[in-house]
Design an enzyme around this catalytic site. Sequence first.
Site, PDB file in Angstrom:
ATOM      1  N   HIS A 190      -0.760 -12.025   0.170  1.00 15.69           N
ATOM      2  CA  HIS A 190      -1.634 -11.034  -0.457  1.00 15.69           C
ATOM      3  C   HIS A 190      -2.277 -11.527  -1.752  1.00 15.69           C
ATOM      4  O   HIS A 190      -3.479 -11.414  -1.955  1.00 15.69           O
ATOM      5  CB  HIS A 190      -0.832  -9.763  -0.719  1.00 15.69           C
ATOM      6  CG  HIS A 190      -1.646  -8.520  -0.820  1.00 15.69           C
ATOM      7  ND1 HIS A 190      -1.112  -7.270  -0.713  1.00 15.69           N
ATOM      8  CD2 HIS A 190      -2.965  -8.319  -1.031  1.00 15.69           C
ATOM      9  CE1 HIS A 190      -2.060  -6.356  -0.836  1.00 15.69           C
ATOM     10  NE2 HIS A 190      -3.188  -6.979  -1.037  1.00 15.69           N
ATOM     11  N   TYR A 242       0.835  -1.200   0.000  1.00 18.04           N
ATOM     12  CA  TYR A 242       0.000   0.000   0.000  1.00 18.04           C
ATOM     13  C   TYR A 242       0.871   1.253   0.000  1.00 18.04           C
ATOM     14  O   TYR A 242       1.605   1.528   0.938  1.00 18.04           O
ATOM     15  CB  TYR A 242      -0.942   0.023   1.199  1.00 18.04           C
ATOM     16  CG  TYR A 242      -1.961  -1.085   1.212  1.00 18.04           C
ATOM     17  CD1 TYR A 242      -2.274  -1.786   0.049  1.00 18.04           C
ATOM     18  CD2 TYR A 242      -2.608  -1.433   2.381  1.00 18.04           C
ATOM     19  CE1 TYR A 242      -3.211  -2.801   0.063  1.00 18.04           C
ATOM     20  CE2 TYR A 242      -3.555  -2.449   2.403  1.00 18.04           C
ATOM     21  CZ  TYR A 242      -3.846  -3.142   1.249  1.00 18.04           C
ATOM     22  OH  TYR A 242      -4.772  -4.145   1.268  1.00 18.04           O
ATOM     23  N   SER A 292     -13.583  -3.744   1.412  1.00 18.47           N
ATOM     24  CA  SER A 292     -14.608  -2.993   0.685  1.00 18.47           C
ATOM     25  C   SER A 292     -16.010  -3.375   1.142  1.00 18.47           C
ATOM     26  O   SER A 292     -16.909  -3.569   0.318  1.00 18.47           O
ATOM     27  CB  SER A 292     -14.469  -3.193  -0.829  1.00 18.47           C
ATOM     28  OG  SER A 292     -13.264  -2.648  -1.292  1.00 18.47           O
ATOM     29  N   PRO A 293     -16.261  -3.478   2.453  1.00 13.82           N
ATOM     30  CA  PRO A 293     -17.597  -3.857   2.915  1.00 13.82           C
ATOM     31  C   PRO A 293     -18.640  -2.770   2.680  1.00 13.82           C
ATOM     32  O   PRO A 293     -19.837  -3.037   2.784  1.00 13.82           O
ATOM     33  CB  PRO A 293     -17.383  -4.100   4.413  1.00 13.82           C
ATOM     34  CG  PRO A 293     -16.256  -3.188   4.770  1.00 13.82           C
ATOM     35  CD  PRO A 293     -15.333  -3.235   3.582  1.00 13.82           C
ATOM     36  N   LEU A 294     -18.171  -1.560   2.344  1.00 17.91           N
ATOM     37  CA  LEU A 294     -19.090  -0.464   2.018  1.00 17.91           C
ATOM     38  C   LEU A 294     -19.076  -0.159   0.524  1.00 17.91           C
ATOM     39  O   LEU A 294     -19.430   0.946   0.101  1.00 17.91           O
ATOM     40  CB  LEU A 294     -18.719   0.785   2.835  1.00 17.91           C
ATOM     41  CG  LEU A 294     -18.863   0.626   4.347  1.00 17.91           C
ATOM     42  CD1 LEU A 294     -18.371   1.870   5.066  1.00 17.91           C
ATOM     43  CD2 LEU A 294     -20.311   0.331   4.715  1.00 17.91           C
ATOM     44  N   GLY A 295     -18.676  -1.152  -0.266  1.00 16.43           N
ATOM     45  CA  GLY A 295     -18.711  -0.978  -1.710  1.00 16.43           C
ATOM     46  C   GLY A 295     -17.882   0.204  -2.178  1.00 16.43           C
ATOM     47  O   GLY A 295     -18.295   0.954  -3.057  1.00 16.43           O
ATOM     48  N   ARG A 296     -16.686   0.364  -1.587  1.00 16.98           N
ATOM     49  CA  ARG A 296     -15.781   1.477  -1.918  1.00 16.98           C
ATOM     50  C   ARG A 296     -16.464   2.824  -1.729  1.00 16.98           C
ATOM     51  O   ARG A 296     -16.245   3.769  -2.467  1.00 16.98           O
ATOM     52  CB  ARG A 296     -15.222   1.318  -3.328  1.00 16.98           C
ATOM     53  CG  ARG A 296     -14.612  -0.060  -3.571  1.00 16.98           C
ATOM     54  CD  ARG A 296     -13.931  -0.176  -4.915  1.00 16.98           C
ATOM     55  NE  ARG A 296     -13.683  -1.558  -5.245  1.00 16.98           N
ATOM     56  CZ  ARG A 296     -12.682  -2.309  -4.766  1.00 16.98           C
ATOM     57  NH1 ARG A 296     -11.842  -1.779  -3.922  1.00 16.98           N
ATOM     58  NH2 ARG A 296     -12.539  -3.560  -5.130  1.00 16.98           N
ATOM     59  N   GLY A 297     -17.307   2.892  -0.720  1.00 16.72           N
ATOM     60  CA  GLY A 297     -17.998   4.122  -0.376  1.00 16.72           C
ATOM     61  C   GLY A 297     -19.386   4.237  -0.948  1.00 16.72           C
ATOM     62  O   GLY A 297     -20.194   5.045  -0.481  1.00 16.72           O
TER      63      GLY A 297
END
Length: 348
Positions: free
Chosen positions: A142, A63, A221-226
């Site tokens: 990874h 990252y 990404s549990p929030l769908g990338r925002g």
Amino acid sequence: MNNNTAGAARTPLGGSGITVRPVGLGLMGMSQFYGAADPEASVATIRDAIEAGVELFDTSDYYGASSATPGRPVAGFGHNEELLGRALRGRRDQAVVATKFSARPTPEGRSFFDGRPEYVRAACEASLKRLSTDRIDLYYYHRLDPAVPVEDTVGAMAELVAEGKVRAIGLSEVGPEILRRAHAVHPVAALQSEYSLWERGVETAVLPECRRLGITLVPYSPLGRGMLTGAFSRAAAFDRDDFRSTLPKFQGENFEHNRRLVDELEQFAAGTGNSAGQIALAWLLAQHHDIVPIPGSRRPAYVRANLAATSVALSADDVALLGALFNPSRIKGGRYGTLNTLPSASDD
């Protein structure tokens, strides 16, 4: 009802003996893929997250090594680990540190994956130095190196466990067969894969295999990338250095269609007194007590709001209704575009 409330039992990471509160923090966006970030603000956010009760902090040596657009300036390989190391000075025992190895950047801004046993050891030693710690709590492979049998790579990871440099091992974005092969060499504590209301590919075979083997799923990404927070209007535009500008779900008619589904999520959330993002996280937590989502955020207020999702109770009917609203057949656009340098290597 969702049993992951504020006073609920902690969530184990497989059979490792490590337990965490059921919402962690993904740090990738503090170094790459979502535009420029302020390092000092990022350190402050991590420290505030600790005060708020977050325990699992997810990073990677990669990252910071690439941008959403090849050729754009980058923070540098290992940047994110160094940020976390700074933030944890004097606070190390309050955090469960998860980091990763194998993804390596090329001079052209692309990536390759290195699973050679000798590299596993070298990468771990380098990560320990950047993190300013003597152990990594959860060490992920990874992405698979297609040239190296997974048994060889996991065997090298197992040696690090035996030496006390790593407490538990994990894999990322692999299928059931690889999970079984890896687990036969050394117990796998966690699998990190994308999972949310609008990306549910793991439900068919991967999640059942995790449960058969006793492996905890850590959704990135549990929030769908925002998207599932309702943060984006239909007129939203993403800069070239924003990863979402390359993703099919965020483009053109796909974006407009998917945003209408989020409208319905927001309406549901309003009726419960919670935010759309909190409902999206609560839906994940309601699936089973073996899931630890790691939403990413660079703002303390958002981190605290995400953590509060552990107090949101959803009935079985609520869970079914939300699942039907975001049935995979209703989502438009695939997971990745053609320009991504490290497919699926992001947290949120």
